[in-house]
Design a protein around this motif. Sequence first.
Motif, PDB file in Angstrom:
ATOM      1  N   PRO A  25       0.810  -1.217   0.000  1.00 20.05           N
ATOM      2  CA  PRO A  25       0.000   0.000   0.000  1.00 20.05           C
ATOM      3  C   PRO A  25       0.844   1.268   0.000  1.00 20.05           C
ATOM      4  CG  PRO A  25      -0.831  -1.572   1.597  1.00 20.05           C
ATOM      5  CD  PRO A  25       0.483  -2.113   1.120  1.00 20.05           C
ATOM      6  N   LEU A  26       1.973   1.247   0.710  1.00 16.96           N
ATOM      7  CA  LEU A  26       2.825   2.431   0.775  1.00 16.96           C
ATOM      8  C   LEU A  26       3.428   2.755  -0.586  1.00 16.96           C
ATOM      9  CD1 LEU A  26       4.064   4.607   2.530  1.00 16.96           C
ATOM     10  CD2 LEU A  26       5.920   3.036   3.100  1.00 16.96           C
ATOM     11  N   ILE A  27       3.869   1.727  -1.308  1.00 15.63           N
ATOM     12  CA  ILE A  27       4.397   1.946  -2.653  1.00 15.63           C
ATOM     13  C   ILE A  27       3.306   2.493  -3.563  1.00 15.63           C
ATOM     14  CG2 ILE A  27       5.251   0.770  -4.720  1.00 15.63           C
ATOM     15  CD1 ILE A  27       6.866  -1.048  -2.921  1.00 15.63           C
TER      16      ILE A  27
ATOM     17  N   LEU B 215       1.262   7.028  -6.579  1.00 17.36           N
ATOM     18  CA  LEU B 215       0.163   7.945  -6.858  1.00 17.36           C
ATOM     19  C   LEU B 215       0.603   9.390  -6.669  1.00 17.36           C
ATOM     20  CD1 LEU B 215      -2.853   8.304  -7.523  1.00 17.36           C
ATOM     21  CD2 LEU B 215      -3.328   8.041  -5.073  1.00 17.36           C
ATOM     22  N   CYS B 216       1.353   9.657  -5.609  1.00 20.56           N
ATOM     23  CA  CYS B 216       1.835  11.014  -5.340  1.00 20.56           C
ATOM     24  C   CYS B 216       2.793  11.480  -6.443  1.00 20.56           C
ATOM     25  CB  CYS B 216       2.526  11.075  -3.990  1.00 20.56           C
ATOM     26  SG  CYS B 216       1.415  10.914  -2.575  1.00 20.56           S
ATOM     27  N   ILE B 217       3.673  10.587  -6.891  1.00 24.39           N
ATOM     28  CA  ILE B 217       4.616  10.948  -7.962  1.00 24.39           C
ATOM     29  C   ILE B 217       3.867  11.272  -9.246  1.00 24.39           C
ATOM     30  CG2 ILE B 217       6.448  10.055  -9.449  1.00 24.39           C
ATOM     31  CD1 ILE B 217       7.438   8.447  -7.011  1.00 24.39           C
ATOM     32  N   PHE B 218       2.880  10.433  -9.583  1.00 26.50           N
ATOM     33  CA  PHE B 218       2.104  10.665 -10.799  1.00 26.50           C
ATOM     34  C   PHE B 218       1.377  12.009 -10.756  1.00 26.50           C
ATOM     35  CE2 PHE B 218      -2.153  10.454 -12.742  1.00 26.50           C
ATOM     36  CZ  PHE B 218      -1.787  10.323 -14.080  1.00 26.50           C
TER      37      PHE B 218
ATOM     38  N   ASP C  49       0.921  20.939 -11.166  1.00 27.76           N
ATOM     39  CA  ASP C  49       1.850  21.689 -10.319  1.00 27.76           C
ATOM     40  C   ASP C  49       1.252  21.990  -8.945  1.00 27.76           C
ATOM     41  OD1 ASP C  49       3.650  21.739 -12.404  1.00 27.76           O
ATOM     42  OD2 ASP C  49       2.946  23.670 -13.177  1.00 27.76           O
ATOM     43  N   ALA C  50      -0.079  22.025  -8.860  1.00 23.25           N
ATOM     44  CA  ALA C  50      -0.724  22.412  -7.606  1.00 23.25           C
ATOM     45  C   ALA C  50      -0.674  21.318  -6.548  1.00 23.25           C
ATOM     46  CB  ALA C  50      -2.184  22.791  -7.871  1.00 23.25           C
ATOM     47  N   PHE C  51      -0.391  20.088  -6.954  1.00 24.24           N
ATOM     48  CA  PHE C  51      -0.456  18.980  -5.994  1.00 24.24           C
ATOM     49  C   PHE C  51       0.666  19.031  -4.974  1.00 24.24           C
ATOM     50  CE2 PHE C  51       0.752  14.692  -4.629  1.00 24.24           C
ATOM     51  CZ  PHE C  51      -0.442  14.287  -4.040  1.00 24.24           C
ATOM     52  N   LEU C  52       1.904  19.199  -5.428  1.00 24.62           N
ATOM     53  CA  LEU C  52       3.067  19.099  -4.551  1.00 24.62           C
ATOM     54  C   LEU C  52       3.335  20.449  -3.890  1.00 24.62           C
ATOM     55  CD1 LEU C  52       5.065  16.949  -3.638  1.00 24.62           C
ATOM     56  CD2 LEU C  52       6.657  17.784  -5.386  1.00 24.62           C
TER      57      LEU C  52
ATOM     58  N   VAL D  77      -5.768  11.293  -1.279  1.00 20.56           N
ATOM     59  CA  VAL D  77      -4.878  11.801  -2.327  1.00 20.56           C
ATOM     60  C   VAL D  77      -5.502  11.602  -3.695  1.00 20.56           C
ATOM     61  CG1 VAL D  77      -2.673  11.386  -3.495  1.00 20.56           C
ATOM     62  CG2 VAL D  77      -2.760  11.540  -1.000  1.00 20.56           C
ATOM     63  N   LEU D  78      -6.135  10.454  -3.905  1.00 21.01           N
ATOM     64  CA  LEU D  78      -6.766  10.167  -5.191  1.00 21.01           C
ATOM     65  C   LEU D  78      -7.878  11.163  -5.485  1.00 21.01           C
ATOM     66  CD1 LEU D  78      -6.711   8.197  -7.565  1.00 21.01           C
ATOM     67  CD2 LEU D  78      -8.333   6.755  -6.327  1.00 21.01           C
ATOM     68  N   ARG D  79      -8.746  11.405  -4.511  1.00 22.93           N
ATOM     69  CA  ARG D  79      -9.835  12.368  -4.709  1.00 22.93           C
ATOM     70  C   ARG D  79      -9.281  13.771  -4.952  1.00 22.93           C
ATOM     71  NH1 ARG D  79     -14.796  10.557  -4.135  1.00 22.93           N
ATOM     72  NH2 ARG D  79     -15.277   8.755  -2.809  1.00 22.93           N
ATOM     73  N   ASN D  80      -8.298  14.161  -4.153  1.00 16.91           N
ATOM     74  CA  ASN D  80      -7.708  15.488  -4.302  1.00 16.91           C
ATOM     75  C   ASN D  80      -7.057  15.654  -5.671  1.00 16.91           C
ATOM     76  OD1 ASN D  80      -4.862  17.088  -3.912  1.00 16.91           O
ATOM     77  ND2 ASN D  80      -6.510  18.091  -2.767  1.00 16.91           N
ATOM     78  N   GLY D  81      -6.283  14.649  -6.071  1.00 15.28           N
ATOM     79  CA  GLY D  81      -5.610  14.730  -7.361  1.00 15.28           C
ATOM     80  C   GLY D  81      -6.574  14.754  -8.531  1.00 15.28           C
ATOM     81  N   LEU D  82      -7.625  13.938  -8.451  1.00 16.53           N
ATOM     82  CA  LEU D  82      -8.612  13.924  -9.537  1.00 16.53           C
ATOM     83  C   LEU D  82      -9.353  15.250  -9.619  1.00 16.53           C
ATOM     84  CD1 LEU D  82     -10.040  10.293  -9.092  1.00 16.53           C
ATOM     85  CD2 LEU D  82      -8.472  11.113 -10.860  1.00 16.53           C
TER      86      LEU D  82
END
Length: 326
Positions: free
Chosen positions: A26-28, A33-36, A42-45, A289-294
């Motif tokens: 799960p950690l990987i 997901l964070c790297i993608f 640009d707003a994610f990181l 993270v998935l919801r935020n990124g989407l």
Amino acid sequence: MVALDINEQSGPSGGWLKKLSGATGPLIGLLALCIFLSISTDAFLSLRNGLNILDQITVLGIMAVGVTFVILIGGIDLSVGSVLALSMMVMGWTANIAGMPMPVAIGFALVASAASGLVVGLLVTVFRVPAFIATLAMMSAARGVANMITDGQQIVGFPDWFTMLAIDRHFGILTATVFLMLAVVLAAWIFLHFRAEGRMLYAVGGNPEVARLAGINTQVVTIGVYVVSAILAGLAGIVLAARLDSVQPSSGFGYELDTIAAVVIGGTSLSGGAGGIGGTLIGVLIIGVLRNGLNLLNVSPFLQQVIIGVVIVLAVGAETIRRRRA
């Protein structure tokens, strides 16, 4: 996003290396997901977005701890979203209509939640109602009572100190509600790893009959787990009320699915007896993270549900394959 290894059950004697290796999958998945998303937008990181993610997962994180306990004993809880709404409405009515102090209103909300969990626990243990049916019935009943309290109307406005719990950032970083979620997660982790009662959950989930023959009162454990799950759902409702500065009986709709998804993605086995809080926290972060990124990528909310569904299937499939190989 493979499941946590059963060695997460092993407590302090299992060794940090085993615990780390069990949580690697799960950690990987979370890191990938964070790297993608970092590459995609640009707003994610950014620190601000990271803190926003933590704020957004507080409700899900608190609920997921209780559901982890339930699934560890081989049960299921479909009522947590409705219990969340019931807790919110009881607190809102007690504080804003009955005029009682806010701490008293919070106490009544948690008592109402605990009563819901107690009813479910008794249905499952005493009346032998399958957990799926018992919690499905409570899902409907709690939602109905939540609507009856104010005839389906929302209640708006709470004391400033209450709403500031979800706004004011202590040390300029974390809100009180995030601290509360982290405290709940830490307490649950300590309970599962260093308390005999926590080990009982794994025993009951692994084989209830063997656990009973070993002297464990499986009925008391089961009732206690459903009560704790309901109380944490009620606590999550209080946190959500602080964030929204309002309560409404439709709150929490669909939360039970997100909560179960986070627990499963984190590697807790739906058959019980394997998993833990560490994986659940990672599963909650993956959902958040998935919801935020989407959202940052302007993906349709409807498509988001499809993507999360695919993630759940992949997580469960990976767990099944890993266990067969083991």
